[in-house]
Design an enzyme around this catalytic site. Structure first.
Site, PDB file in Angstrom:
ATOM      1  N   GLU A  51      15.199 -14.775  -0.033  1.00 30.11           N
ATOM      2  CA  GLU A  51      15.684 -15.964   1.144  1.00 30.11           C
ATOM      3  C   GLU A  51      14.300 -17.720   0.922  1.00 30.11           C
ATOM      4  O   GLU A  51      14.607 -18.370   1.522  1.00 30.11           O
ATOM      5  CB  GLU A  51      15.371 -15.547   2.572  1.00 30.11           C
ATOM      6  CG  GLU A  51      16.376 -14.589   2.780  1.00 30.11           C
ATOM      7  CD  GLU A  51      16.368 -14.172   4.518  1.00 30.11           C
ATOM      8  OE1 GLU A  51      15.886 -14.753   5.241  1.00 30.11           O
ATOM      9  OE2 GLU A  51      17.129 -13.505   4.769  1.00 30.11           O
ATOM     10  N   ASP A 102       1.184  -0.857  -0.267  1.00 30.29           N
ATOM     11  CA  ASP A 102      -0.288   0.150  -0.382  1.00 30.29           C
ATOM     12  C   ASP A 102       0.807   1.417  -0.092  1.00 30.29           C
ATOM     13  O   ASP A 102       1.925   0.986   0.240  1.00 30.29           O
ATOM     14  CB  ASP A 102      -1.147  -0.090   0.743  1.00 30.29           C
ATOM     15  CG  ASP A 102      -2.092   1.009   1.615  1.00 30.29           C
ATOM     16  OD1 ASP A 102      -2.777   1.003   0.380  1.00 30.29           O
ATOM     17  OD2 ASP A 102      -2.538   1.962   2.137  1.00 30.29           O
TER      18      ASP A 102
HETATM   19  C1  NOJ Z   1      -4.288   2.714  -0.897  1.00 26.69           C
HETATM   20  C2  NOJ Z   1      -5.575   1.848  -0.536  1.00 26.69           C
HETATM   21  O1  NOJ Z   1      -6.449   1.501  -1.556  1.00 26.69           O
HETATM   22  C3  NOJ Z   1      -6.534   2.886  -0.375  1.00 26.69           C
HETATM   23  O2  NOJ Z   1      -8.024   2.151  -0.390  1.00 26.69           O
HETATM   24  C4  NOJ Z   1      -5.837   3.028   1.259  1.00 26.69           C
HETATM   25  O3  NOJ Z   1      -7.086   4.367   2.289  1.00 26.69           O
HETATM   26  C5  NOJ Z   1      -5.142   4.034   0.683  1.00 26.69           C
HETATM   27  N1  NOJ Z   1      -4.155   3.566   0.150  1.00 26.69           N
HETATM   28  C6  NOJ Z   1      -4.659   4.566   2.232  1.00 26.69           C
HETATM   29  O4  NOJ Z   1      -3.847   3.486   2.979  1.00 26.69           O
END
Ligand code: NOJ
Length: 584
Positions: A297, A231
């Site tokens: 690894e 993310d």
């Molecule tokens: C991207 C994620 O896909 C989204 O749903 C989220 O709100 C933001 N990053 C923050 O984590």
């Protein structure tokens, strides 16, 4: 008529961007995989509380194996107060009770592997939840303490420190800083949160943070996961000194920077350097190099896919250099309108940018952050990415056009070499849900902008499985955390299963043919001789023609393998894609 003979098209043929583009070699599974995104809150609810769960997913996995995907990616199911649908994690190594237990995860993974499906989990390293033990310790600890050094705490500006440390804005709206209170109740330092205030950003210059995430990676790798979707993979490192920043005109995270700008800000932004102080800083790459070494690894081809809203594509390709991640979501492709020239350009640019670093391209049209493509491709007005659509939005989509274009766009995407991502429900042709009641909405974007931006709930509505069951089979009790539209009975999986021409059968057959013809590993060759609104290419022995224009296009003689709409007399109607085996 053959393609070469076809002189019936407009004279001003478009110079195709590159004659041939190939996906690089290597036999790792992820290079050509079709990966199905499961948003656990909305996939299937086994215990009837209206919220999807891991046992529900396990019980429905055979449907995905039958569909023919190679892997699943699970959005976060970790312990979380759910202030951002689980992207606010309070414990990275446990399952939230609303989704089940670690044992439930073990059973899900075992079942997936039995069915030949790899399992990718979500990793959220940019921020934790404000209910994470580290943040609670930080708030309780004094300024300048080791506990605070895991996050980005700063003194405010101005005489009383009541001006935030800089002018950054949250992707979800409002400012990116929240002020804390001292134990005696007096105002204290501020902390940074690029997203909701319940999502404090970690300080990745702190070795303790780095070590903790290696521990988390190992925790899941030891349990047998096949990869991680990372993310905000472009946001972990912030520029030294956290300088002010005038918002960029484009780019950002989930298009968060795409909100309307005043002429003053536009003028100021035009003077800014291209790299915002919080996105795409060089320092992120060293983090992924370390993770790569950790993954290597382990046995099997464990993979990393970046959620990095970075453009242009050659810059994004830095995330997938050989010693970093394996894939990055191709948001440039997702954001491309249904127009021939733009599509040809982005396909060529993607294959060339990723190919230059030895990585496969990825392709994606929908996910849990964007307006579903069955609606997005037929919007009648600009809709800034991340803003969503709701009852009062301008330019609502034209439903029939949307589903028609979505089917054509999906069929084009699934022919392309590289790896494709399918978001739950797009295989049913689900549209965005526009008329959710205000009180049902949960996206922090909606609250942080006082309802000005609807946000992403419309693409997160629980999906329909059985036309005549309560909640269309999503939940045995009929409860759903977001209301499902009445029209979804006819889109339910069981209403489409085995029905010729249904969207589900289109996807199933496309995945079958993709595998049979090795499309995911092919090279593409552009076919000349078509008008500019036609995307025509050959992958292996399959000819793919997508008509984004308004007039029918004559097709070469051959066997129709699959078509997104019925064909009449060898002509390809508007907004239709066909796969053919050309004779001769
Ligand atoms: C991207 C994620 O896909 C989204 O749903 C989220 O709100 C933001 N990053 C923050 O984590």
């Amino acid at each position: 008529m053959t393609i070469a003979d076809d002189t019936s098209q407009t004279p001003e043929q478009v110079a195709d961007p590159a004659p041939v583009a190939t996906t690089p070699g290597g036999d790792e599974w992820w290079r050509s995989a079709v990966i199905y995104q499961i948003y656990p809150r909305s996939f299937a609810d086994a215990n009837g509380d209206g919220m999807g769960d891991l046992a529900g997913i396990t019980a429905r996995l055979t449907a995905l194996a039958e569909l023919g995907v190679d892997a699943i990616w699970l959005s976060p199911f970790y312990r979380s107060p759910q202030r951002d649908g689980g992207y606010d994690v309070s414990d990275y190594c446990d399952v939230d009770p609303i989704f089940g237990t670690l044992e439930d995860f073990g059973r899900l993974q075992e079942r997936a592997h039995e069915l030949g499906l790899r399992v990718i989990v979500d990793l959220v390293p940019n921020h934790t939840s404000s209910e994470h033990a580290w943040f609670e310790e930080a708030l309780a600890a004094p300024e300048g303490s080791r506990e605070r050094a895991r996050y980005i705490f700063r003194d405010g500006r101005g005489e009383n420190g009541d001006v935030p440390p800089n002018n950054w804005e949250s992707v979800f709206g409002g400012r990116a800083w929240t002020r804390t209170a001292r134990p005696d109740g007096s105002p204290g330092q501020w902390y940074l949160h690029l997203f909701d205030e319940s999502q404090p950003d970690l300080d990745w210059s702190n070795p303790e943070v780095r070590a903790e995430f290696v521990r988390i990676l190992r925790f899941w790798l030891d349990r047998g996961v096949d990869g991680f979707r990372v993310d905000v993979a472009h946001g972990l490192v912030k520029e030294e000194g956290l300088p002010d920043y005038a918002k960029p005109l484009t780019g950002g995270s989930m298009g968060g920077a795409g909100v309307p700008l005043t002429p003053e800000i536009e003028a100021e932004a035009a003077q800014e350097p291209p790299t915002p102080p919080y996105w795409g800083q060089e320092g992120v790459h060293e983090i992924y190099r370390e993770w790569r070494r950790v993954l290597d690894e382990y046995e099997g081809d464990r993979m990393l896919v970046a959620e990095a809203w970075v453009d242009p594509l050659p810059k994004l390709a830095k995330w997938v250099r050989p010693d970093e991640m394996d894939q990055a979501f191709n948001f440039a492709y997702l954001e491309t309108p249904w127009e021939g020239p733009a599509l040809r350009r982005v396909i060529a640019d993607s294959l060339s940018a990723f190919g230059a670093v030895g990585a496969p391209s990825t392709w994606v049209l929908s996910n849990h952050d964007v307006v579903r493509h069955a609606s997005r491709l037929a919007l009648t007005a600009e809709n800034p990415q991340g803003a969503g659509i709701g009852p009062n939005s301008d330019g609502k989509p034209i439903p029939d056009l949307g589903i028609r274009r979505a089917r054509a766009a999906s069929l084009l995407m699934l022919a392309l070499p590289g790896s494709a991502y399918v978001y739950q429900g797009e295989d049913l042709g689900l549209p965005e849900v526009i008329d959710l009641p205000d009180e049902a909405r949960q996206d922090p974007t909606w609250y942080r902008t006082g309802g000005e931006r609807y946000g992403r709930d419309g693409c997160r509505v629980p999906i329909p499985w059985e036309a005549s069951a309560p909640a269309y089979g999503f939940s045995p009790t009929g409860r759903t955390w977001l209301p499902q539209p009445e029209e979804w009975a006819e889109l339910a999986r069981d209403a489409q299963q085995g029905v010729p021409g249904s969207t589900l059968e289109l996807y199933r057959r496309a995945l079958e043919l993709r595998r049979e013809h090795g499309l995911g590993r092919g090279a593409i060759e552009w076919l000349p001789g078509y008008s500019e609104q036609v995307v025509a290419l050959v992958v292996g022995e399959v000819t793919v023609v997508a008509n984004t224009g308004e007039t029918p296009v004559e097709l070469p003689a051959g066997e129709v393998l699959l078509s997104s709409e019925p064909l009449s007399e060898a002509a390809l109607p508007a907004d239709t894609t066909v796969w053919l085996r050309v004779s001769g």
